[in-house]
Design a protein around this motif. Sequence first.
Motif, PDB file in Angstrom:
ATOM      1  N   TRP A 295       6.923-121.061  34.274  1.00 41.51           N
ATOM      2  CA  TRP A 295       7.854-120.526  33.274  1.00 41.51           C
ATOM      3  C   TRP A 295       9.290-120.922  33.603  1.00 41.51           C
ATOM      4  N   MET A 296       9.635-120.842  34.880  1.00 40.90           N
ATOM      5  CA  MET A 296      10.993-121.202  35.293  1.00 40.90           C
ATOM      6  C   MET A 296      11.291-122.667  34.989  1.00 40.90           C
ATOM      7  N   GLU A 297      10.311-123.528  35.240  1.00 40.93           N
ATOM      8  CA  GLU A 297      10.527-124.951  34.984  1.00 40.93           C
ATOM      9  C   GLU A 297      10.716-125.216  33.496  1.00 40.93           C
ATOM     10  N   ASN A 298       9.942-124.539  32.655  1.00 38.76           N
ATOM     11  CA  ASN A 298      10.074-124.753  31.209  1.00 38.76           C
ATOM     12  C   ASN A 298      11.478-124.408  30.717  1.00 38.76           C
TER      13      ASN A 298
ATOM     14  N   VAL B 137      17.983-120.768  37.978  1.00 37.40           N
ATOM     15  CA  VAL B 137      17.062-119.903  37.241  1.00 37.40           C
ATOM     16  C   VAL B 137      16.954-118.566  37.963  1.00 37.40           C
ATOM     17  N   ARG B 138      17.069-117.491  37.226  1.00 39.49           N
ATOM     18  CA  ARG B 138      16.913-116.146  37.770  1.00 39.49           C
ATOM     19  C   ARG B 138      15.819-115.441  36.982  1.00 39.49           C
ATOM     20  N   VAL B 139      14.885-114.826  37.699  1.00 36.46           N
ATOM     21  CA  VAL B 139      13.756-114.147  37.066  1.00 36.46           C
ATOM     22  C   VAL B 139      13.844-112.652  37.352  1.00 36.46           C
ATOM     23  N   GLU B 140      13.747-111.842  36.299  1.00 32.57           N
ATOM     24  CA  GLU B 140      13.744-110.385  36.418  1.00 32.57           C
ATOM     25  C   GLU B 140      12.510-109.830  35.726  1.00 32.57           C
TER      26      GLU B 140
ATOM     27  N   HIS C 268      14.673-107.801  40.439  1.00 33.89           N
ATOM     28  CA  HIS C 268      14.937-109.216  40.689  1.00 33.89           C
ATOM     29  C   HIS C 268      13.728-109.820  41.382  1.00 33.89           C
ATOM     30  N   ILE C 269      13.018-110.724  40.696  1.00 25.71           N
ATOM     31  CA  ILE C 269      11.830-111.354  41.262  1.00 25.71           C
ATOM     32  C   ILE C 269      12.222-112.494  42.195  1.00 25.71           C
ATOM     33  N   ASN C 270      12.947-113.451  41.692  1.00 28.13           N
ATOM     34  CA  ASN C 270      13.427-114.538  42.536  1.00 28.13           C
ATOM     35  C   ASN C 270      14.418-115.394  41.755  1.00 28.13           C
ATOM     36  N   SER C 271      15.130-116.210  42.490  1.00 28.06           N
ATOM     37  CA  SER C 271      16.036-117.190  41.899  1.00 28.06           C
ATOM     38  C   SER C 271      15.711-118.552  42.494  1.00 28.06           C
ATOM     39  N   ALA C 272      15.897-119.593  41.702  1.00 30.40           N
ATOM     40  CA  ALA C 272      15.606-120.943  42.175  1.00 30.40           C
ATOM     41  C   ALA C 272      16.604-121.911  41.590  1.00 30.40           C
TER      42      ALA C 272
END
Length: 322
Positions: free
Chosen positions: A184-187, A231-234, A248-252
Amino acid sequence: VNCPSNGILLKVVSHLAERYAGMACVTASMDDIQFEETVRVGQVINIKARVNRAFNTSMEVGIYVTVQEVLSGVTKRVCVDFSTFVAKPTGTHKVSLKPLDVQGSVEEMLEYSLASERRRLRLYNEEAFKNLMKDYYYLQNKGYRKPVAPVVLTELMRVVSIELVLPPHANHHGNTFGGQIMAWMENVATVAASRLCGYYPSLGAVDMFRFRGPSSVGVNNTFQTSVEVGVRVEAYNCEEWNEGTPRHINSASMIYYIPGRDGEKQTFPDVTYTTLDGERRFIGAIVRKRIHMARKHILYSRDEGPISVPWDRSNQVPQKNI
């Protein structure tokens, strides 16, 4: 059409980690990934993974990906990655993973030895990032601000995506696949990068990152032929959507490039920022690039000799696991 390059890796190796630990395992972090080849529809991907070393509650898993052209049979290396998995036992008892008994090839013994150095660099990464960020802000306050050509505003390339986690997205423990989150982050990162260049870019690298638990996206900075997308995922629970605090799940940070017809990468337009958060991300991209280059030199440079020697029983010393 490019196939998802990074999310598939974690899905494949999670079962390997659990098989070694004998219990549930979660993805803790991934090292830098450099994609050397683009995987396209119709090609065959070969993914190999092995446990390089086990520590007290964590283990390093090496992932080796190659791609094969069906018609010609030519095989090329796509990427090599080292991921850290942490054992999650049920109940309150403590975990102590069994040591890895290395009796394989010279390459396997060398990876076992290097795993300890890679672990040290992971633990040092966050501290080094904070120190370098302080240095850059200090130079700016002293009047050494690097002039930035106001060509494209990073705030104009922000993308927000909301995904609903369904049963196919989770493992047998009910946790979302780390690989699914990465996909999802890559998309979303690809959308942000394509807004900058007006072209479908290729993912060239993923900087080291940590999973902080079971998004807004935007371009951070450009470096001539590459662009970093943060990218930041919550995560929200459905019943807490309106009033709950996101986790906060992770950031990349993902690095994209535009492949040219003559084999040379095309250049990106310069970017600038208008907010304090944009400034933080802009400077952070410079810092991560410096850390990435230094880490690459430490682990892979052979000018000053190897960083480690192959392990065997003759040079074994007691090691205290952390």
